[in-house]
Design an enzyme around this catalytic site. Structure first.
Site, PDB file in Angstrom:
ATOM      1  N   LYS A 287       0.848  -1.184   0.000  1.00  0.00           N
ATOM      2  CA  LYS A 287       0.000   0.000   0.000  1.00  0.00           C
ATOM      3  C   LYS A 287       0.891   1.244   0.000  1.00  0.00           C
ATOM      4  O   LYS A 287       1.827   1.346   0.793  1.00  0.00           O
ATOM      5  CB  LYS A 287      -0.907  -0.010   1.228  1.00  0.00           C
ATOM      6  CG  LYS A 287      -2.112   0.912   1.130  1.00  0.00           C
ATOM      7  CD  LYS A 287      -3.091   0.671   2.269  1.00  0.00           C
ATOM      8  CE  LYS A 287      -4.350   1.504   2.094  1.00  0.00           C
ATOM      9  NZ  LYS A 287      -5.324   1.271   3.187  1.00  0.00           N
ATOM     10  N   GLU A 377     -19.634  -6.273   9.992  1.00  0.00           N
ATOM     11  CA  GLU A 377     -20.618  -5.561  10.800  1.00  0.00           C
ATOM     12  C   GLU A 377     -21.642  -6.501  11.429  1.00  0.00           C
ATOM     13  O   GLU A 377     -22.044  -6.306  12.587  1.00  0.00           O
ATOM     14  CB  GLU A 377     -21.331  -4.497   9.955  1.00  0.00           C
ATOM     15  CG  GLU A 377     -20.458  -3.344   9.526  1.00  0.00           C
ATOM     16  CD  GLU A 377     -19.634  -3.625   8.279  1.00  0.00           C
ATOM     17  OE1 GLU A 377     -18.792  -2.767   7.908  1.00  0.00           O
ATOM     18  OE2 GLU A 377     -19.811  -4.708   7.668  1.00  0.00           O
ATOM     19  N   ARG A 405     -25.595  -2.745   6.907  1.00  0.00           N
ATOM     20  CA  ARG A 405     -25.214  -4.112   6.577  1.00  0.00           C
ATOM     21  C   ARG A 405     -25.530  -5.084   7.719  1.00  0.00           C
ATOM     22  O   ARG A 405     -25.430  -6.296   7.540  1.00  0.00           O
ATOM     23  CB  ARG A 405     -23.716  -4.153   6.266  1.00  0.00           C
ATOM     24  CG  ARG A 405     -23.347  -3.337   5.033  1.00  0.00           C
ATOM     25  CD  ARG A 405     -21.896  -2.873   5.051  1.00  0.00           C
ATOM     26  NE  ARG A 405     -20.939  -3.954   5.003  1.00  0.00           N
ATOM     27  CZ  ARG A 405     -20.441  -4.494   3.886  1.00  0.00           C
ATOM     28  NH1 ARG A 405     -20.845  -4.049   2.712  1.00  0.00           N
ATOM     29  NH2 ARG A 405     -19.554  -5.453   3.942  1.00  0.00           N
TER      30      ARG A 405
END
Length: 637
Positions: A287, A377, A405
């Site tokens: 990243k 979640e 969600r």
């Protein structure tokens, strides 16, 4: 200021232009693309590290695939800046995430190359599989590719989709972009499993040899492919038993490969086009690759750093001339630790957003009482419910948009059982530049219809602290919503005071018109009242604090005195706070002219929060205008 692209990138307005270059030029194109992203984000802001990490993968995919006929789905989408630049949006890229400009995420109506709109995690494999099954059914021969990060792989939906893909016999390629990061560092067993694969030197040496053999044998027909496939499977099982995670789902596993070797990626992707069935390519990336401060610094910070000096890597931060109010998330984080020091029952839970929610403050202070459960979640909510059954007091912090969600878990696992879970909904209301996939527009409406659930919203930092404190004595589920960004109180560490359940408060006495607000947006009403006072208008202002239960005593007082009422909320009008007030008014036989201000029944695009609030008419000027129009009507009558 328009950023000039490099010599080769300036010639690329579509993937067809990219394909005109020989492979020998791809490294230079990658360098120019990376520099173009750095130049733009340093000036205009936006997501950063994720897109730098997939530059080579992006170029290779568009070089090999026949996009947009072949369909490419980017999970979450903050890694898709290079994709946007290569697909005709280079000259508009400086408007990325700006009001009226292009979206920071792939969006179907923005480009034919954006095959699926994304913004939430772990959706790419399901979407690409649906496309792949449709392709097989229609006989189109289209290639369908999902690019998913290792962080998104922790979401249960990704596993559900892989489980289905393995029995679908569809031509789907899953590209796993493995950089050991989501926004914060990844957690859980999957992270350890992927690390084992990528660090097994013996496995990778033999794997490379198998890969070369596969490429050679494939030229001699399907029987040779079948033989080498069996050899490959046997070697995998012998050398690294864990690699069977993907194979056990009937996904052909290839990798791990260097995600920054663009020419090797082109060769691999070209080979994989001719291998039928569901398969997964494991690419190891970094990243922030190619920009040293992002690559070697704090990658959480460089996920979306804001504007910065591209030469030194210094992130620009304004030095305020006076004390500033804190972010609501930081008030939550510090207050939770303060409360937890007093109450041993308190636990903290977040799904992969410890820094974004500031739960990292408790994770550092009390690591055995604060949990990052990954991008999950649903699990976060039911895990919290399990804690609550054992006499603990879980504070489950989830962004409003991501709470969508886990709705069934809130209903089925928490509210039906009346368990004392405290839901702290960060980023409620407009999320700003992240746009409609991240706006917390619906939580008031979808929460207030659930039995047993308290729905509260603080107008300032003091009220947030007091609501968190008050939730400890409540025996059932309790939700507290607050917005992204700063509050209004530089001196916010006030003593705790209990707020009686469902009790609002009078901010300002007045005449003619009553303004009823919920949450932080009430501060806009204060500003509007100051403007109106200079015009000789004197509306009353009430901070209701609770949508459920409503303060019925206060509402009787309001509707008994005022025939003109304005409700203001930073949430959807359909089913929201204003709707609750109207329902109460009708149920109790009152008649009044009520004007509701909030988010209309339409998709609101990206922009600064105040720009979007102004567009929807509930900024300070919009509130003043609504009051002014109602007061004028009354005076004229």
């Amino acid at each position: 200021m328009l950023i000039e692209p490099g010599e080769l990138l300036a010639q690329i307005n579509s993937p067809e232009d990219l394909k005109k270059f020989p492979k020998e030029k791809l490294v230079q194109i990658c360098d120019e693309l990376r520099h173009f992203i750095v130049d733009n984000v340093s000036v205009y802001g936006g997501h950063f590290g994720a897109s730098l990490g997939v530059v080579e993968l992006t170029v290779a995919l568009h070089y090999v695939l026949n996009t947009p006929q072949d369909q490419l789905v980017w999970d979450v989408g903050h890694q898709a800046y290079g994709h946007k630049i290569l697909t005709g949006r280079r000259d508009q890229f400086h408007t990325n995430r700006i009001f009226g400009g292009i979206s920071g995420f792939p969006k179907r109506k923005e480009s034919e190359y954006d095959s699926f709109g994304v913004g939430h995690s772990s959706t790419s494999i399901s979407a690409a599989l649906g496309m792949a099954v449709a392709s097989k059914y229609k006989g189109t021969g289209i290639q369908n590719v999902a690019v998913i990060g290792d962080g998104s792989m922790t979401g249960g939906m990704a596993f559900e989709a892989m489980n289905h893909a393995g029995v679908s016999d569809s031509n789907i390629l899953i590209v796993l972009n493995d950089n050991c990061m989501a926004i914060d560092p990844n957690v859980g067993a999957l992270k350890d499993y992927l690390t084992d694969i990528t660090t097994s030197h013996t496995y990778n040496k033999v794997k490379d040899e198998v890969w070369k053999l596969l490429g050679k044998f494939s030229k001699f027909g399907s029987s040779a492919q079948e033989v080498i496939s069996k050899v490959e499977g046997a070697i995998k099982s012998a050398l690294l038993n864990q690699s069977n995670l993907f194979e056990s789902l009937n996904l052909r596993y290839f990798g791990p490969v260097d995600g920054h070797d663009v020419n090797h990626l082109v060769e691999i992707l070209d080979d994989l086009k001719d291998i039928p069935g569901p398969k997964i390519l494991h690419c190891v990336t970094v990243k922030g690759k190619g920009y040293e401060p992002a690559e070697k610094g704090n990658q959480t910070t460089w996920h979306a750093p804001g504007t910065f000096d591209k030469v030194t890597g210094e992130i620009y931060k304004k030095s305020p001339s006076k004390p500033q109010a804190p972010k609501y998330q930081d008030v939550f984080g510090h207050t939770l630790v303060e409360l937890a020091e007093q109450d041993e029952r308190i636990m903290g839970i977040t799904p992969a957003m410890p820094s974004g929610s500031s739960l990292n403050i408790m994770m550092e202070a009390m690591p055995d009482r604060a949990f990052d459960v990954g991008i999950a979640e649903q699990h976060a909510v039911t895990f919290s419910a399990g804690l609550a059954t054992q006499g603990l007091k879980p504070f489950c912090n989830i962004y409003s948009t991501f709470m969508q969600r886990a709705y069934d878990q809130v209903v089925h696992d928490v509210c039906l059982q009346n368990l004392p879970v405290v839901f702290c909904l960060d980023r409620a209301g407009f999320a700003g530049a992240d746009g409609p996939t991240h706006h917390g527009a619906y939580d008031i409406a979808y929460f207030r219809c659930i039995p047993n659930l308290v729905v509260a919203a603080p107008m300032n930092e003091q009220e947030l602290r007091n609501m968190m404190y008050s939730s400890l004595s409540h025996e059932g589920p309790y939700s507290i919503r607050y917005p992204r960004g700063k509050g209004v109180m530089p001196e916010w560490r006030t003593p705790f005071e209990g707020i009686p359940l469902g009790q609002g408060r009078i901010i300002k006495e007045g005449e003619e018109v009553a303004i009823l607000t919920i949450g932080h947006i009430g501060n806009y009403a204060v500003e509007a009242c100051e403007t109106l006072a200079s015009e000789g208008l004197n509306p009353a202002h009430f901070d209701m604090r609770f949508v459920k239960p409503l303060d019925e005593e206060l509402l009787h007082e309001i509707f008994g005195k005022f025939s003109k009422v304005v409700t203001v909320e930073d949430g959807c009008l359909m089913g929201g706070f204003g709707s609750a007030v109207l329902e109460w008014m009708m149920d109790h036989g009152y008649q009044a002219q009520v004007k509701r201000l909030g988010i209309p029944d339409e998709i609101i695009e990206h922009g600064e929060q105040i720009e979007l609030q102004e567009a929807c008419g509930f900024d300070p000027r919009g509130i003043a205008s609504a009051v002014r129009s109602m007061a004028t009507v009354e005076k004229l009558s």
